[in-house]
Design an enzyme around this catalytic site. Structure first.
Site, PDB file in Angstrom:
ATOM      1  N   HIS A  62       0.849  -1.190   0.000  1.00 28.46           N
ATOM      2  CA  HIS A  62       0.000   0.000   0.000  1.00 28.46           C
ATOM      3  C   HIS A  62       0.885   1.240   0.000  1.00 28.46           C
ATOM      4  CE1 HIS A  62       0.741  -0.613   4.294  1.00 28.46           C
ATOM      5  NE2 HIS A  62       0.353   0.628   4.520  1.00 28.46           N
ATOM      6  N   HIS A  64       1.366   3.902   1.980  1.00 35.51           N
ATOM      7  CA  HIS A  64       1.879   4.649   3.121  1.00 35.51           C
ATOM      8  C   HIS A  64       3.397   4.655   2.966  1.00 35.51           C
ATOM      9  CE1 HIS A  64      -1.859   4.127   5.892  1.00 35.51           C
ATOM     10  NE2 HIS A  64      -1.896   5.274   5.226  1.00 35.51           N
ATOM     11  N   ASP A  66       5.995   4.420   4.748  1.00 34.21           N
ATOM     12  CA  ASP A  66       6.887   3.443   5.377  1.00 34.21           C
ATOM     13  C   ASP A  66       6.942   2.119   4.614  1.00 34.21           C
ATOM     14  OD1 ASP A  66       4.197   3.224   6.300  1.00 34.21           O
ATOM     15  OD2 ASP A  66       4.829   2.046   8.030  1.00 34.21           O
ATOM     16  N   HIS A  67       6.141   1.991   3.566  1.00 37.42           N
ATOM     17  CA  HIS A  67       6.155   0.781   2.750  1.00 37.42           C
ATOM     18  C   HIS A  67       6.793   0.991   1.379  1.00 37.42           C
ATOM     19  CE1 HIS A  67       3.694  -1.832   5.370  1.00 37.42           C
ATOM     20  NE2 HIS A  67       3.366  -0.653   5.864  1.00 37.42           N
ATOM     21  N   HIS A 140      -7.533  -1.671   5.761  1.00 35.17           N
ATOM     22  CA  HIS A 140      -6.573  -0.687   6.251  1.00 35.17           C
ATOM     23  C   HIS A 140      -7.191   0.685   6.000  1.00 35.17           C
ATOM     24  CE1 HIS A 140      -2.720   0.428   7.756  1.00 35.17           C
ATOM     25  NE2 HIS A 140      -2.195   0.830   6.613  1.00 35.17           N
TER      26      HIS A 140
END
Length: 162
Positions: A62, A64, A66-67, A140
């Site tokens: 996804h 975000h 941090d990914h 999510h």
């Protein structure tokens, strides 16, 4: 078939001095699949002595940061190291726009083949003689997918003349 998972990062949004954001390297019979690419991914790949050239498929669950914030540096390093083989990226469709904008200013020396994920239903996104990968929607705050890597059943080796 042998599956081995190396956790390159398991921290959430904020990296710490001992943990990097989400990134996992799946080794399936010496074929490497990167799942998510948080900041510090390429540092961890170097720490564990994985060859960058062995990664041909990247899966982003996804959008975000941090990914996926580590993907820009990783792809730039791929290019600086002389990569010419195409790279397959599986992510939500907005990721293609993000990558295109970024690499408009820093062209890569290799082709990216982008596969948008279906955020509404499970879908087969990769298949070869040994393996299938299915993406499936997760709950999510934003569109998010999980990935199921599954070994194919081996074909029987029957010798008809015997």
């Amino acid at each position: 078939m042998q599956f081995a998972l190396t956790i390159l990062g398991s921290s959430s949004a904020l990296p710490t001095s001992t943990r990097y954001p989400s990134a996992h390297l799946l080794n399936v019979n010496e074929r490497f699949f990167l799942i998510d690419c948080g900041e510090g991914t390429q540092m961890q790949l170097r720490k564990y002595k994985f060859r960058f050239s062995r990664i041909n498929h990247i899966f982003i669950s996804h959008l975000h940061g941090d990914h996926y914030f580590g993907i820009f540096g990783l792809l730039s390093s791929f290019s600086l190291l002389g990569r010419t083989n195409p790279l397959y990226i599986y992510a939500h469709s907005d990721m293609e726009d993000i990558l295109n904008f970024h690499f408009k200013h820093f062209p890569l020396g290799f082709k990216i083949i982008f596969h948008p994920l279906n955020e509404d239903k499970a879908e087969l996104i990769f298949e070869d003689k040994q393996l299938t990968v299915t993406s499936f929607p997760l709950k999510h705050r934003i569109a998010s997918n999980g990935f199921l890597f599954k070994e194919k059943q081996k074909e029987r080796n029957i010798k008809k003349d015997m």
